[in-house]
Design a protein around this motif. Structure first.
Motif, PDB file in Angstrom:
ATOM      1  N   SER A  38      10.901   2.886   2.696  1.00 16.45           N
ATOM      2  CA  SER A  38      10.513   2.204   3.939  1.00 16.45           C
ATOM      3  C   SER A  38       9.022   1.887   3.865  1.00 16.45           C
ATOM      4  N   ASP A  39       8.482   1.401   4.987  1.00 13.10           N
ATOM      5  CA  ASP A  39       7.022   1.211   5.053  1.00 13.10           C
ATOM      6  C   ASP A  39       6.414   2.175   6.074  1.00 13.10           C
ATOM      7  N   ILE A  40       7.142   3.264   6.359  1.00 13.60           N
ATOM      8  CA  ILE A  40       6.649   4.290   7.295  1.00 13.60           C
ATOM      9  C   ILE A  40       6.007   5.412   6.469  1.00 13.60           C
ATOM     10  N   ALA A  41       4.702   5.597   6.680  1.00 11.00           N
ATOM     11  CA  ALA A  41       3.931   6.522   5.841  1.00 11.00           C
ATOM     12  C   ALA A  41       3.506   7.776   6.594  1.00 11.00           C
ATOM     13  N   VAL A  42       3.499   8.880   5.883  1.00 13.47           N
ATOM     14  CA  VAL A  42       2.916  10.131   6.385  1.00 13.47           C
ATOM     15  C   VAL A  42       1.438   9.864   6.653  1.00 13.47           C
ATOM     16  N   ALA A  43       0.968  10.213   7.845  1.00 12.89           N
ATOM     17  CA  ALA A  43      -0.379   9.791   8.210  1.00 12.89           C
ATOM     18  C   ALA A  43      -1.222  10.901   8.845  1.00 12.89           C
ATOM     19  N   GLY A  44      -1.410  11.969   8.094  1.00 14.81           N
ATOM     20  CA  GLY A  44      -2.460  12.922   8.428  1.00 14.81           C
ATOM     21  C   GLY A  44      -2.169  14.031   9.422  1.00 14.81           C
ATOM     22  N   ARG A  45      -0.976  14.069  10.021  1.00 17.39           N
ATOM     23  CA  ARG A  45      -0.666  15.122  10.992  1.00 17.39           C
ATOM     24  C   ARG A  45       0.763  15.612  10.783  1.00 17.39           C
ATOM     25  N   TYR A  46       0.955  16.950  10.845  1.00 19.47           N
ATOM     26  CA  TYR A  46       2.274  17.543  10.648  1.00 19.47           C
ATOM     27  C   TYR A  46       2.436  18.734  11.584  1.00 19.47           C
ATOM     28  N   LEU A  47       3.629  18.906  12.146  1.00 24.33           N
ATOM     29  CA  LEU A  47       3.951  20.157  12.846  1.00 24.33           C
ATOM     30  C   LEU A  47       5.135  20.772  12.102  1.00 24.33           C
ATOM     31  N   LEU A  48       4.889  21.937  11.487  1.00 23.37           N
ATOM     32  CA  LEU A  48       5.890  22.526  10.598  1.00 23.37           C
ATOM     33  C   LEU A  48       6.152  23.980  10.960  1.00 23.37           C
ATOM     34  N   PRO A  49       7.370  24.466  10.693  1.00 23.56           N
ATOM     35  CA  PRO A  49       7.663  25.876  10.956  1.00 23.56           C
ATOM     36  C   PRO A  49       6.982  26.762   9.907  1.00 23.56           C
ATOM     37  N   LYS A  71       0.803  -1.238   0.000  1.00 23.97           N
ATOM     38  CA  LYS A  71       0.000   0.000   0.000  1.00 23.97           C
ATOM     39  C   LYS A  71       0.829   1.278   0.000  1.00 23.97           C
ATOM     40  N   VAL A  72       2.147   1.159  -0.109  1.00 26.79           N
ATOM     41  CA  VAL A  72       2.997   2.362  -0.022  1.00 26.79           C
ATOM     42  C   VAL A  72       2.659   3.406  -1.087  1.00 26.79           C
ATOM     43  N   SER A  73       2.131   2.961  -2.225  1.00 31.48           N
ATOM     44  CA  SER A  73       1.866   3.902  -3.323  1.00 31.48           C
ATOM     45  C   SER A  73       0.689   4.832  -3.042  1.00 31.48           C
ATOM     46  N   ARG A  74       0.034   4.666  -1.888  1.00 29.54           N
ATOM     47  CA  ARG A  74      -1.072   5.573  -1.517  1.00 29.54           C
ATOM     48  C   ARG A  74      -0.612   6.716  -0.626  1.00 29.54           C
ATOM     49  N   TYR A  75       0.669   6.673  -0.197  1.00 29.63           N
ATOM     50  CA  TYR A  75       1.119   7.585   0.859  1.00 29.63           C
ATOM     51  C   TYR A  75       2.425   8.299   0.526  1.00 29.63           C
ATOM     52  N   GLY A  76       2.718   9.323   1.334  1.00 31.29           N
ATOM     53  CA  GLY A  76       4.068   9.859   1.393  1.00 31.29           C
ATOM     54  C   GLY A  76       4.881   8.880   2.223  1.00 31.29           C
ATOM     55  N   ILE A  77       6.065   8.479   1.742  1.00 33.33           N
ATOM     56  CA  ILE A  77       6.857   7.451   2.441  1.00 33.33           C
ATOM     57  C   ILE A  77       8.200   8.035   2.892  1.00 33.33           C
ATOM     58  N   MET A  78       8.583   7.668   4.127  1.00 31.56           N
ATOM     59  CA  MET A  78       9.771   8.227   4.768  1.00 31.56           C
ATOM     60  C   MET A  78      11.040   7.447   4.499  1.00 31.56           C
ATOM     61  N   LYS A  79      12.135   8.192   4.376  1.00 34.07           N
ATOM     62  CA  LYS A  79      13.462   7.595   4.509  1.00 34.07           C
ATOM     63  C   LYS A  79      14.007   8.128   5.823  1.00 34.07           C
TER      64      LYS A  79
END
Ligand code: G1P
Length: 233
Positions: free
Chosen positions: A162-173, A134-142
């Motif tokens: 990897s199989d670690i996906a961006v999942a709906g929450r971000y804290l950004l400057p 399912k990685v192709s549905r998400y932003g994936i982390m290195k």
């Protein structure tokens, strides 16, 4: 820290109900999903919440009318998540909570804010482990430990770092907005938030927080049923 909740998408995976009811307003028990997300942002410490909507989604506006910490902006063209976030540009750090992603079992945003504090105010992205296919549905982390080295939007299984996906929450400057302003279209011809964050990584440390809860995408019937079950338990 301000919160931004992008909720401008047309809900095409959940027709016909989304012709009149925005997917974010579907009830989880007695509250619309979006209210659970607003609650999450407030308890994580957000001072002011901007909800990004589009024409036809005024029901959202009506429901939250009169709540002094909530304001609305419109995304007039569907140019992608990065473009939606840019409509809510501010000078503060931003907690971004996707309006169709509810998380049961933890307050993911609180965990993100805590991790950011531990790392001296660094950017933090909420993540979950996903099945390889399912990685192709998400932003994936290195990643290097918890530190984000790179990320790629919706890679093929072979390209996924990897199989670690961006999942709906971000804290950004606040500097993310200057990257978004100059961001060219990426995957799907859209202005991708992932691409702007990638450019930011050259100058700012960022960390991945794999939260202990489980995220449901209420933008489609299966995810919605799963959300109802997850929040009932
Ligand atoms: C967006 C992001 C993607 C992320 C996903 C789930 O994609 O672009 O990186 O993994 O949300 O949080 P969308 O689901 O809007 O296509």
């Amino acid at each position: 820290m301000k919160a931004i909740i992008p909720a401008a998408g047309h809900g095409t995976r959940f027709l016909p109900v989304t012709r009149v009811v925005p997917k974010e307003m579907l009830p989880i028990g007695a509250k619309p999903a979006l209210e659970l997300i607003v609650d999450e942002a407030r308890s994580a410490g957000a001072q002011g919440i901007t909800i990004v909507i589009s024409e036809g989604k005024e029901l959202i506006r009506r429901y939250f009318e009169g709540q002094s910490d909530i304001q609305f902006v419109y995304q007039k063209e569907q140019k992608g998540l990065g473009h939606a976030v840019l409509q809510a540009k501010t000078d503060d750090d931003v907690l971004i909570l996707l309006g169709d992603a509810v998380i049961a079992g933890c307050n993911a945003s609180e965990g993100i804010v805590e991790m950011s504090r531990r790392h001296g105010g660094a950017a933090v992205i909420g993540c979950e482990r996903v099945p390889r296919e399912k990685v192709s549905r998400y932003g994936i982390m290195k990643l290097d430990g918890e530190r984000i080295v790179d990320m790629v939007e919706k890679p093929s299984v072979d390209e996924a770092p990897s199989d670690i996906a961006v999942a709906g929450r971000y804290l950004l400057p606040a500097s993310i907005f200057s990257y978004l302003e100059t961001q060219t279209p990426g995957k799907g011809g859209e202005i991708q938030l992932t691409d702007a964050i990638r450019r930011m990584l050259a100058e700012r440390e960022a960390y991945a927080y794999v939260y202990p809860g489980n995220r449901q995408d209420i933008g489609n019937p299966d995810g919605y049923y799963a959300a109802l079950t997850a929040f009932r338990n």
